[in-house]
Design an enzyme around this catalytic site. Sequence first.
Site, PDB file in Angstrom:
ATOM      1  N   GLU A 218       0.859  -1.187   0.000  1.00 41.38           N
ATOM      2  CA  GLU A 218       0.000   0.000   0.000  1.00 41.38           C
ATOM      3  C   GLU A 218       0.897   1.239   0.000  1.00 41.38           C
ATOM      4  O   GLU A 218       2.090   1.135   0.287  1.00 41.38           O
ATOM      5  CB  GLU A 218      -0.918  -0.026   1.220  1.00 41.38           C
ATOM      6  CG  GLU A 218      -1.852  -1.231   1.173  1.00 41.38           C
ATOM      7  CD  GLU A 218      -2.889  -1.251   2.295  1.00 41.38           C
ATOM      8  OE1 GLU A 218      -2.949  -0.273   3.080  1.00 41.38           O
ATOM      9  OE2 GLU A 218      -3.624  -2.239   2.372  1.00 41.38           O
TER      10      GLU A 218
ATOM     11  N   GLY B  84       5.280  -1.167   2.695  1.00 43.68           N
ATOM     12  CA  GLY B  84       5.785  -2.169   1.756  1.00 43.68           C
ATOM     13  C   GLY B  84       6.155  -3.435   2.500  1.00 43.68           C
ATOM     14  O   GLY B  84       5.338  -4.334   2.667  1.00 43.68           O
TER      15      GLY B  84
ATOM     16  N   THR C 297       1.912  -6.203  -9.644  1.00 43.49           N
ATOM     17  CA  THR C 297       2.473  -6.746 -10.878  1.00 43.49           C
ATOM     18  C   THR C 297       1.381  -7.462 -11.671  1.00 43.49           C
ATOM     19  O   THR C 297       0.644  -8.256 -11.106  1.00 43.49           O
ATOM     20  CB  THR C 297       3.622  -7.727 -10.554  1.00 43.49           C
ATOM     21  OG1 THR C 297       4.645  -7.002  -9.866  1.00 43.49           O
ATOM     22  CG2 THR C 297       4.211  -8.332 -11.821  1.00 43.49           C
TER      23      THR C 297
ATOM     24  N   LEU D  51      32.435  -4.430 -19.628  1.00 43.36           N
ATOM     25  CA  LEU D  51      32.264  -4.194 -21.060  1.00 43.36           C
ATOM     26  C   LEU D  51      32.441  -2.728 -21.447  1.00 43.36           C
ATOM     27  O   LEU D  51      32.437  -2.405 -22.639  1.00 43.36           O
ATOM     28  CB  LEU D  51      30.907  -4.724 -21.516  1.00 43.36           C
ATOM     29  CG  LEU D  51      30.765  -6.251 -21.381  1.00 43.36           C
ATOM     30  CD1 LEU D  51      29.341  -6.677 -21.603  1.00 43.36           C
ATOM     31  CD2 LEU D  51      31.688  -6.962 -22.364  1.00 43.36           C
ATOM     32  N   GLY D  52      32.565  -1.857 -20.479  1.00 41.88           N
ATOM     33  CA  GLY D  52      32.826  -0.451 -20.775  1.00 41.88           C
ATOM     34  C   GLY D  52      31.733   0.142 -21.642  1.00 41.88           C
ATOM     35  O   GLY D  52      30.551   0.001 -21.338  1.00 41.88           O
TER      36      GLY D  52
ATOM     37  N   GLU E  18       8.826  -8.936  -3.812  1.00 41.32           N
ATOM     38  CA  GLU E  18       8.660 -10.166  -3.023  1.00 41.32           C
ATOM     39  C   GLU E  18       9.541 -10.151  -1.785  1.00 41.32           C
ATOM     40  O   GLU E  18      10.091 -11.161  -1.384  1.00 41.32           O
ATOM     41  CB  GLU E  18       9.015 -11.387  -3.877  1.00 41.32           C
ATOM     42  CG  GLU E  18       7.968 -11.766  -4.885  1.00 41.32           C
ATOM     43  CD  GLU E  18       6.869 -12.609  -4.258  1.00 41.32           C
ATOM     44  OE1 GLU E  18       5.792 -12.036  -4.042  1.00 41.32           O
ATOM     45  OE2 GLU E  18       7.080 -13.785  -3.985  1.00 41.32           O
TER      46      GLU E  18
ATOM     47  N   THR F 217      12.259  -7.206   0.081  1.00 42.34           N
ATOM     48  CA  THR F 217      13.579  -6.667  -0.259  1.00 42.34           C
ATOM     49  C   THR F 217      14.662  -7.594   0.290  1.00 42.34           C
ATOM     50  O   THR F 217      14.390  -8.429   1.158  1.00 42.34           O
ATOM     51  CB  THR F 217      13.797  -5.281   0.388  1.00 42.34           C
ATOM     52  OG1 THR F 217      13.729  -5.437   1.809  1.00 42.34           O
ATOM     53  CG2 THR F 217      12.759  -4.267  -0.069  1.00 42.34           C
TER      54      THR F 217
ATOM     55  N   GLN G  21      16.828  -6.930   2.333  1.00 41.15           N
ATOM     56  CA  GLN G  21      16.980  -6.720   3.773  1.00 41.15           C
ATOM     57  C   GLN G  21      15.905  -7.478   4.562  1.00 41.15           C
ATOM     58  O   GLN G  21      16.195  -8.077   5.598  1.00 41.15           O
ATOM     59  CB  GLN G  21      16.918  -5.215   4.098  1.00 41.15           C
ATOM     60  CG  GLN G  21      18.129  -4.429   3.638  1.00 41.15           C
ATOM     61  CD  GLN G  21      18.267  -4.395   2.119  1.00 41.15           C
ATOM     62  OE1 GLN G  21      17.289  -4.331   1.384  1.00 41.15           O
ATOM     63  NE2 GLN G  21      19.498  -4.467   1.657  1.00 41.15           N
TER      64      GLN G  21
END
Lengths: 397, 364
Positions: free
Chosen positions: A121, A125, A152, A349-350, A374, A376, A378
């Site tokens: 909401e 989170g 999603t 890859l620069g 789904e 974080t 943490q």
Amino acid sequence: MIDFELSPEEKTTIEAAHKFAEEFMRPISRYYDEHEHEEPEEFIQKSMGLRSQGGVFGLGVAAALRVEEYCWGDAGLMLAMPGPGLGGAAVFASGTREQIERFLKRYGEDKPCWGAMAMTEPHCGSDTAAINTTAVREDNEWVINGEKIFVTAGKRAMEKSNGLTVVWATVDKTAGRAGMKPFVVEAGTPGVKVEKQEKKLGIRASDTVTLVFDNCRIPFDNILGSPEVRKVDKTDTSGFKKAMATFDATRPIIAAMAIGVARAALDFVKETLEKEGVKIRYGLPRQKLTALERDVMEMESQYKAAKMLMLRAVWMMSQFQPNNLESSMAKVKAGLAATRITQKAVEILGPLGYSRKYLVEKWMRDAKINDIFEGTGQINMLVVARRILDFTREQLK
Amino acid sequence: MISFSPTEEQQMIVNMVKQFATDEMRKVYRECDENGEIPQKVIETAWGLGLVSSCIPESYGGAGGERSVLTGVLIAEELAWGDLSMAMHVLCPSLFVLPILEMGTEQQKKKYLPLFCGAKFTAATAALVEPKFNFDPNALSTTASKNGDSYVLNGEKCFVPLAAESEAILVYAAEDGQTQGFIVDKGTPGLEIKEREKNMGIKALATYELALKDCRVPRENRLGGDKGCDFNRLLNCSRVALAAMAVGVAKASYEYARDYAKTRVAFGEPIASRQAIAFMLAETAIEIDATRLMVWEAAWMLDKKMEATREASLVKFYADDMVMTATDRGVQILGGHGYVREHPVELWFRNGRGFATFDGMAMV
């Protein structure tokens, strides 16, 4: 017996998924990254053909490995593929036999159909127990009011198909987590509206919307699990925990997504180096490796570590073993590994990595979501920490 | 079919080894580290478990059990959890036995394998590492040159466990640029076993430097005879063994720090109630599991006789870093108490540092 051999059937479906990713996802990957809210109609139709190969979603080892392949193709497009999604997984995990039949049958039909899960909401989170969306019983119905964000596939589930969304709401705010229940809201139900479609850093082919519930009425038996609230003891959250077990099933799949994106970047780096005649000399002592070789080996071992944890978590699930700890471990590791691997790929890859001419920079943007949705990194780390310490949420905040 | 569950038999072996590690190794490991010696009783008890001899075929006097790298890594992790020095000591004869079992000529098997089927611990070892910073097992400085019906070995080795008491040493040397193994029997002229080494960790394990000066061994002592050996496979079997041991050491440190953090109170609550500590532990737990599973996969490939250089190297590489971080955190979580020798975390920290250097010092 410890075994890492895939069955011939598993190999076939994974190869087919890879081929699909190569033929139908990679060529349109950039286009749908740059045309964010455009519907990949043709691609969606093509994905419908995949159902004969075991479908897009599922919760076993082969399903997870297919997800890895699709996300190797394109994580955003993978999320746009029709299927029951997280909402379906929740129904499957905590619905009755009748509910599973009633809600999930539509995903076997010929028209594309999506499923979504609405938890977050605007004000909360990771702190899922703080949700404000309410479900009030009126006779033989539930009346849902509230606002959910970051849903999603919410638009595809509720507007573009005859799908459904599993909405988390509280039936009794004073009961805390024990009052939280999942409800199935089907597409076309009056009182639910799709609002704001988000513009995102990555996975742009995936639709992410706000759902507003304004006196949305659903049948009483659309509740998943028991409607009872055990008020006697506020700390008794067994119902909540049971419902949250859905995440034990879906986290390894999210891990598989991250792993797919990571491998896309890793493969690209290795191919590019090979073309330039740079060989990774495995088996050389580390003090003799070049910095580049070390980086690639580090990326590759991170990928392997994440993949092994993911495989173990899905395997446990397929064996009906509790995997709360292992699935969180897999999710934490995969999110971190994919983030690191893709960032490193851009660095190595620069200009090829940073340019939008190639897909590496996109993969880096796509990968980041795996460390966020789904749960974080943490929050999942917190879940792992509580489990290994055998601490309650009060003992480890 | 993908599976992460050991067989019943493997589980029984793991339980037995874990019991031994708990009852025997964990009782004496600090003392052993301090005085540099392992009680003979512990070594003999370990020998009695048949960890080395079980895979020797009955025709050579062994138990005729299946040779399994996977079972080997399960054992190695548990032993190293008990104590790394002792784990390396009791598995040391495998450094000699396994290459002969897998790649030796019939004559070599007949001559040497029965020595390790007796009731008493019999030492044998292998010499791979050389005393230089850029040591490379595939580009050895120690040389073997053919001279008539014999080979002449020249060079220096270090980190050779139990060299002084070994019946025979498998010396790895470069023969025309390729690494091959040569069996050097105890007392062979030209083989000089120097003083016992003093290392930062694994202090209870007796390791030695060797000098080979025109050390002549008969032609039939070349591992695998004219065919030679598949050195890469041996190296991979060693890599997974060491990575499994790194998992065991990391786990020992992690468990101790976890239990400590739950009981140590600061600011009115256990330090484990703080995310700064809890997250270090959670991350360590994740990395230990990930490394273990990577070890299993590489070991499984070796059992299937697949080419596993990439997997074995990657997991060794990963495990070397993982064990360092894990044991460093073990010390860190205990703070000052972790730095004093009353607690074991400093010992695991010293042992953990060694893995990046250890090569070919254990084999499964």
